[in-house]
Write a protein that holds these residues in place. Structure first.
Motif, mmCIF file in Angstrom:
data_model
loop_
_atom_site.group_PDB
_atom_site.id
_atom_site.type_symbol
_atom_site.label_atom_id
_atom_site.label_comp_id
_atom_site.label_asym_id
_atom_site.label_seq_id
_atom_site.Cartn_x
_atom_site.Cartn_y
_atom_site.Cartn_z
ATOM 1 N N GLU A 198 0.828 -1.203 0.000
ATOM 2 C CA GLU A 198 0.000 0.000 0.000
ATOM 3 C C GLU A 198 0.863 1.255 0.000
ATOM 4 O O GLU A 198 0.560 2.230 -0.696
ATOM 5 C CB GLU A 198 -0.936 -0.011 1.212
ATOM 6 N N LEU A 199 1.950 1.224 0.750
ATOM 7 C CA LEU A 199 2.878 2.356 0.754
ATOM 8 C C LEU A 199 3.512 2.542 -0.623
ATOM 9 O O LEU A 199 3.685 3.678 -1.089
ATOM 10 C CB LEU A 199 3.961 2.137 1.811
ATOM 11 N N GLU A 200 3.869 1.445 -1.276
ATOM 12 C CA GLU A 200 4.451 1.535 -2.616
ATOM 13 C C GLU A 200 3.443 2.105 -3.612
ATOM 14 O O GLU A 200 3.801 2.930 -4.457
ATOM 15 C CB GLU A 200 4.943 0.163 -3.072
ATOM 16 N N LEU A 201 2.189 1.682 -3.500
ATOM 17 C CA LEU A 201 1.151 2.223 -4.381
ATOM 18 C C LEU A 201 0.944 3.713 -4.136
ATOM 19 O O LEU A 201 0.756 4.486 -5.071
ATOM 20 C CB LEU A 201 -0.173 1.475 -4.180
ATOM 21 N N ARG A 202 0.957 4.112 -2.885
ATOM 22 C CA ARG A 202 0.822 5.539 -2.567
ATOM 23 C C ARG A 202 2.002 6.317 -3.145
ATOM 24 O O ARG A 202 1.832 7.403 -3.699
ATOM 25 C CB ARG A 202 0.735 5.734 -1.051
ATOM 26 N N GLN A 203 3.186 5.747 -3.061
ATOM 27 C CA GLN A 203 4.383 6.392 -3.602
ATOM 28 C C GLN A 203 4.233 6.634 -5.108
ATOM 29 O O GLN A 203 4.658 7.653 -5.631
ATOM 30 C CB GLN A 203 5.600 5.519 -3.318
ATOM 31 N N LEU A 204 3.598 5.698 -5.790
ATOM 32 C CA LEU A 204 3.409 5.801 -7.238
ATOM 33 C C LEU A 204 2.210 6.661 -7.625
ATOM 34 O O LEU A 204 1.984 6.914 -8.806
ATOM 35 C CB LEU A 204 3.247 4.400 -7.838
ATOM 36 N N GLY A 205 1.423 7.076 -6.633
ATOM 37 C CA GLY A 205 0.254 7.897 -6.925
ATOM 38 C C GLY A 205 -1.010 7.105 -7.191
ATOM 39 O O GLY A 205 -1.979 7.649 -7.705
ATOM 40 N N TRP A 206 -1.038 5.826 -6.845
ATOM 41 C CA TRP A 206 -2.193 4.979 -7.096
ATOM 42 C C TRP A 206 -3.115 4.838 -5.891
ATOM 43 O O TRP A 206 -4.050 4.044 -5.916
ATOM 44 C CB TRP A 206 -1.746 3.605 -7.587
ATOM 45 N N ASP A 211 3.916 11.308 10.387
ATOM 46 C CA ASP A 211 3.183 11.977 9.308
ATOM 47 C C ASP A 211 3.750 11.656 7.920
ATOM 48 O O ASP A 211 3.469 12.351 6.950
ATOM 49 C CB ASP A 211 3.159 13.487 9.538
ATOM 50 N N PHE A 212 4.512 10.589 7.816
ATOM 51 C CA PHE A 212 5.149 10.201 6.553
ATOM 52 C C PHE A 212 4.109 9.918 5.475
ATOM 53 O O PHE A 212 3.119 9.228 5.696
ATOM 54 C CB PHE A 212 6.018 8.960 6.766
ATOM 55 N N ASP A 213 4.338 10.492 4.325
ATOM 56 C CA ASP A 213 3.523 10.226 3.138
ATOM 57 C C ASP A 213 4.496 9.918 2.005
ATOM 58 O O ASP A 213 5.262 10.790 1.596
ATOM 59 C CB ASP A 213 2.653 11.424 2.791
ATOM 60 N N PRO A 214 4.495 8.687 1.500
ATOM 61 C CA PRO A 214 5.474 8.329 0.465
ATOM 62 C C PRO A 214 5.216 8.961 -0.897
ATOM 63 O O PRO A 214 6.078 8.925 -1.756
ATOM 64 C CB PRO A 214 5.367 6.807 0.387
ATOM 65 N N TYR A 215 4.049 9.565 -1.083
ATOM 66 C CA TYR A 215 3.721 10.130 -2.391
ATOM 67 C C TYR A 215 4.606 11.316 -2.721
ATOM 68 O O TYR A 215 4.742 12.239 -1.924
ATOM 69 C CB TYR A 215 2.258 10.563 -2.460
ATOM 70 N N ARG A 216 5.196 11.272 -3.867
ATOM 71 C CA ARG A 216 5.982 12.383 -4.382
ATOM 72 C C ARG A 216 5.546 12.610 -5.821
ATOM 73 O O ARG A 216 5.734 11.737 -6.673
ATOM 74 C CB ARG A 216 7.486 12.078 -4.343
#
Length: 158
Positions: free
Chosen positions: A80-88, A138-143
């Motif tokens: 889920e973190l990887e998907l958030r990182q990719l914007g999905w 508060d980490f958000d992997p999305y960039r």
């Protein structure tokens, strides 16, 4: 000639607007489909958890099948973190998922399995994003990707 130009120009603008609107709708639908699939996976994994864990009680020891579910849960979180990182995963969904993940990392049986992974005693080359989330509340992997721009970010609601 001027009228023909303006008619062609107007048609082009309308066509471009339709293309942009359709693409934005398709991107939102894709994000929603992915989020729904991961929510379904979450419930499938949770169904295999120890009964006491489902009400946040401390247990003693997990069966091998329950331990497998705990590890699958950790893998699901990293995915889920990887998907958030990719914007999905949308920003709205991430605001709901993040505190849930953080809470689970501190509750039995997840906490027991997570501690050696967090401390790099187990799986040191995996779970990088989950470790970062655990260390930074508060980490958000999305960039956002610079070449996509703000418009795409607005379309996806990120």
């Amino acid at each position: 000639m001027k009228a023909e130009f303006w008619v062609a120009f107007g048609t082009g603008v309308i066509g471009l607007s339709a293309l942009i609107t359709g693409s934005a709708g398709a991107a939102k639908a894709r994000v929603k489909t992915i989020e729904d699939a991961y929510i379904a996976r979450y419930w499938q994994v949770l169904d295999r958890f120890p009964v006491s864990a489902l009400v946040a009680e401390e247990g003693t020891e997990c069966t091998p099948e329950e331990l497998r579910a705990v590890r699958l849960y950790l893998r699901l979180c990293e995915d889920e973190l990887e998907l958030r990182q990719l914007g999905w995963v949308s920003g709205q969904t991430w605001k709901q998922w993040r505190p849930g993940i953080q809470t689970q990392l501190n509750q039995w049986p997840i906490a027991d399995e997570w501690a050696p992974i967090r401390d790099l005693q187990r799986a040191p080359h995996q779970f990088h994003l989950l470790r970062r989330l655990d260390a930074t509340p508060d980490f958000d992997p999305y960039r956002p990707r610079p070449y996509i721009g703000r418009l795409t970010r607005l379309w996806r609601g990120l």
